[in-house]
Enzyme design. Structure first.
Site, PDB file in Angstrom:
ATOM      1  N   HIS A 293     -19.192   7.634 -17.334  1.00  0.00           N
ATOM      2  CA  HIS A 293     -18.876   8.341 -16.626  1.00  0.00           C
ATOM      3  C   HIS A 293     -20.452   9.246 -16.124  1.00  0.00           C
ATOM      4  CE1 HIS A 293     -15.361   7.634 -15.256  1.00  0.00           C
ATOM      5  NE2 HIS A 293     -16.176   8.048 -13.746  1.00  0.00           N
TER       6      HIS A 293
ATOM      7  N   LYS B 239     -19.318  15.545 -16.679  1.00  0.00           N
ATOM      8  CA  LYS B 239     -17.827  15.160 -16.133  1.00  0.00           C
ATOM      9  C   LYS B 239     -17.241  16.187 -17.953  1.00  0.00           C
ATOM     10  CE  LYS B 239     -14.143  12.445 -15.302  1.00  0.00           C
ATOM     11  NZ  LYS B 239     -14.033  13.117 -13.703  1.00  0.00           N
TER      12      LYS B 239
END
Length: 258
Positions: free
Chosen positions: A148, A152
């Site tokens: 990600h 995040k």
């Protein structure tokens, strides 16, 4: 037409949700929430922008709240919405076991929908993976890598955990007994009953999840890549339309929507 309220409309997902809601003829964006320092930047949305959700709900009975914020903010939202009886669609990840239990309890008195991933592809995978696991049998080791964007905050991702739990259940294992989220040093041979989930973070990756099935003489890889946050946002807004017609009694998921 379904009235919706977007939490955290200046955030990555919040901004996507707000813009898609404005463009959807079946939705009416009746308000958004955001920190006070960002409120003026959102006036172009053409709807009330407030920091306190309760101020919006007083004038929006029945509006469906859509929340992709943080665990703490989400739990506070559920409490506030519960007092007003408003439904809520939740895409927040990183909820611990106690918070998930609280969501399930709150769903007995207010319509709640929670899914760590709202893409159609991921939820089809959740249906198909058990068949693959059972067909391959116990000779195949199962591992996962998730990637990600660098901003995040939770790891592993909520989607990775959901997928890994699905793999464990297909083998008849308790996920907490077999999970391995980090390997370092002299760790010895890999146990037969283990699922490793490794985390990568960097750049602006929306979300990649690859499941590996390592067998004798071969390897199978199953990958899902999200190319845009709109994938998740469209799923959440579809859930909002659906949830508006549901009653309390259970914590709804994407499986109920399908």
């Amino acid at each position: 037409m379904t009235d919706v309220i977007i939490m955290g409309a200046k955030g990555r997902m919040g901004a996507t949700l707000a813009n898609l809601a404005l463009a959807d003829p079946e939705l009416n964006l009746v308000g958004v929430t955001e920190r006070s320092r960002n409120i003026k930047e959102l006036e172009a949305l053409g709807c009330p922008v407030v920091e306190d959700l309760d101020n919006l709900l007083a004038d929006a009975p029945g509006a469906v709240i859509v929340d992709f914020t943080s665990p703490e903010s989400t739990m506070k939202m559920v409490e506030t919405a519960g007092r007003r009886g408003n439904p809520a669609v939740i895409g927040t990840t990183g909820l611990d076991a106690a918070q998930q239990k609280q969501l399930a309890e709150s769903a007995n008195s207010q319509p709640l929908f929670w899914a760590p991933n709202m893409s159609v592809g991921v939820n089809v995978l959740l249906k198909m993976l058990p068949m693959l696991v059972q067909a391959l049998g116990p000779a195949y080791d199962m591992e996962m890598v998730e990637t990600h964007h660098r901003m995040k905050k939770d790891a592993p991702s909520g989607t990775a955990l959901k997928l890994a739990q699905c793999l464990a259940e297909a083998r008849g294992w308790e996920y907490d007994d077999v999970k391995n989220h980090c390997r370092d040093g002299i760790i010895g041979a890999r146990p037969e009953e283990e699922i490793g989930v490794q985390t990568l973070r960097g750049g602006d990756v929306v979300g990649d999840h690859t499941m590996f099935f390592f067998g004798p003489g071969e390897r199978i890889e199953v990958t899902h890549r999200a190319h845009s946050r709109e994938t998740f946002a469209q799923g959440a807004l579809r859930a909002a339309k659906w949830l508006a017609g549901q009653k309390p009694g259970k914590l709804y998921t994407m499986q109920d929507l399908f």
